[in-house]
Design a protein around this motif. Structure first.
Motif, PDB file in Angstrom:
ATOM      1  N   THR A 503     -14.167 -43.042 -18.214  1.00 25.79           N
ATOM      2  CA  THR A 503     -15.160 -42.572 -18.816  1.00 25.79           C
ATOM      3  C   THR A 503     -14.399 -41.076 -19.764  1.00 25.79           C
ATOM      4  OG1 THR A 503     -14.386 -41.052 -17.256  1.00 25.79           O
ATOM      5  CG2 THR A 503     -16.671 -41.648 -17.104  1.00 25.79           C
ATOM      6  N   GLN A 504     -13.129 -42.356 -20.537  1.00 24.55           N
ATOM      7  CA  GLN A 504     -12.254 -42.329 -21.325  1.00 24.55           C
ATOM      8  C   GLN A 504     -12.788 -41.867 -23.190  1.00 24.55           C
ATOM      9  OE1 GLN A 504      -9.726 -39.865 -21.195  1.00 24.55           O
ATOM     10  NE2 GLN A 504      -9.579 -39.848 -23.686  1.00 24.55           N
ATOM     11  N   GLN A 505     -13.314 -41.131 -23.150  1.00 26.04           N
ATOM     12  CA  GLN A 505     -14.174 -41.108 -24.621  1.00 26.04           C
ATOM     13  C   GLN A 505     -13.083 -42.166 -26.426  1.00 26.04           C
ATOM     14  OE1 GLN A 505     -16.733 -37.443 -26.809  1.00 26.04           O
ATOM     15  NE2 GLN A 505     -15.186 -36.484 -25.647  1.00 26.04           N
ATOM     16  N   GLY A 506     -13.613 -42.375 -26.114  1.00 23.36           N
ATOM     17  CA  GLY A 506     -13.026 -43.301 -27.680  1.00 23.36           C
ATOM     18  C   GLY A 506     -12.166 -44.234 -27.298  1.00 23.36           C
ATOM     19  N   THR A 507     -12.533 -44.930 -26.144  1.00 19.67           N
ATOM     20  CA  THR A 507     -11.843 -45.671 -24.837  1.00 19.67           C
ATOM     21  C   THR A 507     -11.945 -47.423 -25.870  1.00 19.67           C
ATOM     22  OG1 THR A 507     -11.627 -47.469 -23.047  1.00 19.67           O
ATOM     23  CG2 THR A 507     -13.787 -46.934 -23.429  1.00 19.67           C
ATOM     24  N   GLN A 508     -11.023 -48.624 -26.025  1.00 25.08           N
ATOM     25  CA  GLN A 508     -11.403 -49.336 -26.034  1.00 25.08           C
ATOM     26  C   GLN A 508     -12.388 -50.354 -25.858  1.00 25.08           C
ATOM     27  OE1 GLN A 508      -8.152 -52.951 -26.449  1.00 25.08           O
ATOM     28  NE2 GLN A 508      -9.459 -54.241 -26.481  1.00 25.08           N
ATOM     29  N   GLY A 509     -12.827 -50.338 -24.610  1.00 26.07           N
ATOM     30  CA  GLY A 509     -13.864 -50.832 -23.447  1.00 26.07           C
ATOM     31  C   GLY A 509     -13.964 -51.857 -24.286  1.00 26.07           C
ATOM     32  N   ILE A 510     -15.048 -52.876 -24.131  1.00 25.35           N
ATOM     33  CA  ILE A 510     -15.236 -54.341 -24.291  1.00 25.35           C
ATOM     34  C   ILE A 510     -15.515 -54.849 -26.117  1.00 25.35           C
ATOM     35  CG2 ILE A 510     -17.265 -55.089 -22.716  1.00 25.35           C
ATOM     36  CD1 ILE A 510     -18.574 -54.878 -24.673  1.00 25.35           C
ATOM     37  N   CYS A 511     -14.300 -53.809 -26.620  1.00 26.74           N
ATOM     38  CA  CYS A 511     -14.503 -54.595 -28.357  1.00 26.74           C
ATOM     39  C   CYS A 511     -12.963 -54.976 -28.219  1.00 26.74           C
ATOM     40  CB  CYS A 511     -14.208 -52.773 -29.061  1.00 26.74           C
ATOM     41  SG  CYS A 511     -15.982 -51.491 -29.043  1.00 26.74           S
ATOM     42  N   PRO A 512     -12.697 -55.281 -29.442  1.00 22.35           N
ATOM     43  CA  PRO A 512     -11.028 -56.266 -29.578  1.00 22.35           C
ATOM     44  C   PRO A 512     -10.393 -55.318 -30.234  1.00 22.35           C
ATOM     45  CG  PRO A 512     -13.041 -56.740 -31.551  1.00 22.35           C
ATOM     46  CD  PRO A 512     -13.657 -54.884 -30.835  1.00 22.35           C
ATOM     47  N   ASP A 513      -9.323 -55.495 -29.467  1.00 26.21           N
ATOM     48  CA  ASP A 513      -8.091 -55.386 -29.781  1.00 26.21           C
ATOM     49  C   ASP A 513      -8.005 -54.216 -30.751  1.00 26.21           C
ATOM     50  OD1 ASP A 513      -6.723 -55.643 -27.741  1.00 26.21           O
ATOM     51  OD2 ASP A 513      -5.491 -57.084 -28.281  1.00 26.21           O
TER      52      ASP A 513
END
Length: 626
Positions: A503-513
């Motif tokens: 739930t961390q805002q601004g996390t990488q998630g499924i985005c690239p490095d």
């Protein structure tokens, strides 16, 4: 006496036998022999009044059939096997043989030869003469010479038989000439039979001596066999220690004296010079006396200079030197490495350095320098990051996107400035294409933000009626379960799957490095830059009706965002809706445990909608650069 050469032949073979014989006794050569035999000289092992012992050796090729061998002797010259002889039997290989001669007459001169009989033919060695001891002379042998120094040695003897008369004196005698007697230099080492040790002293340095044991009884004096030795040169033996702890003006060496040469060490140390083979007439240390290891401090050296060093040791004979070592003093500059480049953006990066040695002088400045040319110096762009040794961090700023930069850490002391290894990097330039999970994505700079121009399409497709789960595999929906829609409009993702279950805002998630899921505030920054949410939608939508339904109100795509109407996956039964009419995008900002903030573009509106939706909905995803 004359050496004769006989050629012996058999079928197709020429055979040579080399032997010694008398000029007036030339036997007929044997036939059928196939080898060559050579005698060595006869060696005297011991001589007594009634017996003596001798050794001889022969060299011969294999396959000889020796019937008999041994020694023959007589009081007349040129003895042969018709005289007294020993018989040692057959012999098949080259080698040494020894035997004792017995029943000899005291104080008598004898002639002796070694012999070998093969194929009923006998050959002889060269003749040797010897004289037996007088009747009643003791039997004595000479020990090996040991513990040789420059002025002394140790020997001795072993008296095995006093010949019936008590031993009144014994010892060793020596001289620089062969066959020393008790008229030369001698020791007196007691009386009686048995072993004894003798100390030979007051010798000359580096001289060759001959020594014999002696034993005296009432009949006379007998001598053992002669030994020889050379005294040492009296010079110490030593080695030079490797050079360590090298600085700009000092170093550490030393030596190890393993032998004082027979005389006490009165001085020791190391000597050095900028020329080879330094002596004690050059710079030198004084590091005590005696043998063993010692350490020497070399001081008052010049910066960045090559020196030669030798250990030395002095005794009353002279001064000896160890092997030469060489080293170069430090140049006084610091030792520094450059830290790898991190946090590269379009206009900045982070590096730094590690100063491991100040070169002998305090570090007055440190940092990194950079340029678009190789080997940058402090005359180029540089940071100033304090003083002293150790690790430091440097922020590189005011860069231009897409350029290659070269970076070196630097450290300055009173001697000058030293540089670390060079590292290069390329600043990121928004607008470039990136590749992620096998697909290419275009990028666009909008204000100060770098956005992907396409919706993300990664992961394994599942059916709309299935719920996404934290199973270690990225999952996606394709509108109407049609995979071609994913390639056209991008995948649709539930909020938890997109966030990769954080739930961390601004996390990488499924985005690239180096990319992340935009926060609600970052979406607002985008729409504010485009004039506010009421009109930003037209600037963000792809123009025309290739994807959007008519009228696609106000669509200009002047921002380059290229928003598409990918619709969404609904809440119930996995239904899909709004393809062509609306585009829905998640933010990484959660509103509640079940709702998150998102943005929406519509085919009939200029604006950008902001609202919260169920996290189980499947929305499009855009990534923004860190």
């Amino acid at each position: 006496m004359k050496k004769q050469l006989f050629l012996i032949s058999s079928v197709s073979i020429l055979i040579i036998i080399l032997f010694s014989c008398e000029k007036d006794k030339v036997p007929e050569p044997p036939t059928g022999n196939t080898n060559k035999i050579t005698f060595a000289e006869i060696t005297i092992n011991s001589i007594y009044a009634h017996n003596a012992s001798f050794t001889c050796s022969i060299d011969m090729l294999a396959n000889n059939s020796i019937q008999q061998h041994g020694f023959c002797w007589d009081t007349q010259e040129n003895p042969d096997i018709t005289k007294d002889k020993t018989e040692l039997g057959t012999m098949s290989n080259a080698g040494e043989f020894s035997d004792d001669l017995t029943d000899l007459q005291p104080d008598t001169k004898y002639y002796i030869k070694a012999y070998i009989t093969f194929n009923d033919f006998t050959i002889y060695s060269e003749q040797l003469t010897f004289t037996t001891n007088p009747l009643g002379s003791p039997s004595v042998t000479t020990n090996e010479v040991i513990n040789i120094t420059a002025i002394s040695a140790q020997c001795g003897g072993n008296i095995t038989d006093d010949a019936g008369s008590a031993i009144t004196d014994r010892g060793v005698c020596w001289n620089t000439s062969h066959n020393p007697t008790i008229n030369d230099y001698i020791t007196h080492d007691g009386t009686g039979t048995g072993s004894y040790s003798s100390e030979i002293t007051e010798l000359d340095i580096n001289s060759n001596y001959y020594v014999r044991a002696y034993a005296t009884n009432s009949v006379g004096t007998a001598y053992g066999s002669e030994k020889s030795f050379i005294t040492n040169d009296g010079i110490p033996d030593l080695t030079t220690t490797e050079i360590t702890n090298i600085t700009i003006n000092s170093a550490v060496s030393g030596g190890n004296i393993t032998d004082d040469g027979g005389f006490s060490i009165t001085n020791r140390g190391v000597c050095w010079s900028t020329s080879q083979n330094p002596t004690i007439n050059d710079n030198h240390t004084t590091d005590g006396i005696g043998t063993g290891s010692y350490t020497s401090e070399l001081s008052e050296l010049d910066i960045n200079t090559n020196y030669y060093v030798r250990a030395y040791a002095t005794n009353s004979i002279g001064t000896a030197y160890g092997l030469e070592k060489s080293f170069t003093t430090n140049d006084g500059l610091p030792e520094i490495t450059t830290t790898e480049i991190t946090n590269i953006t379009a206009n900045s990066a982070v590096s730094g350095g590690n100063i491991t040695d100040n070169g002998g002088f305090s570090i007055t400045a440190r940092g990194v320098c950079w340029s678009i040319s190789q080997n940058p110096t402090i005359t180029d762009n540089h940071t100033t990051d304090g003083t002293g040794t150790g690790i430091f961090t440097s922020n590189i700023t005011d860069l231009t996107g897409g350029d290659t930069y070269y970076v070196r850490a630097y450290a300055t002391n009173n001697i000058g400035t030293a540089y670390g290894n060079q590292i290069s990097f390329i600043t990121w330039q928004c607008g470039s294409q990136i590749t992620y999970m096998g697909q290419n994505y275009n990028t666009v700079l909008i204000g100060t933000q770098c956005w992907m121009k396409e919706n993300l399409n990664v992961g394994t497709r599942i059916n709309g009626y299935e719920e996404m789960s934290d199973n270690g595999t990225i999952e996606k929906y394709c509108y109407d379960n049609n995979v071609s829609n994913c390639y056209e409009y991008g995948g649709l993702y539930q909020w938890d799957e997109m966030m990769q279950y954080t739930t961390q805002q601004g996390t990488q998630g499924i985005c690239p490095d180096s990319w992340h899921i935009p926060t609600d505030d970052e979406w607002t920054t985008l729409t504010d830059f485009l004039g506010g949410s009421s009109i930003a939608g037209g600037k963000m939508k792809e123009a025309g009706t290739a994807h959007w339904n008519s009228p696609n109100t106000g669509a200009t795509n002047s921002s380059g965002f290229t928003g598409l109407p990918g619709g969404y996956r609904g809440f119930s039964s996995g239904s899909f809706d709004n393809l062509g009419n609306n585009g829905h995008w998640w933010s990484s900002s959660e509103y509640s445990s079940s709702h998150a903030w998102g943005r929406c573009l519509s085919y009939n509106n200029y604006g950008v909608g902001r609202g919260t939706d169920y996290e189980v909905f499947g929305f499009s995803v855009r990534c923004v650069k860190d």
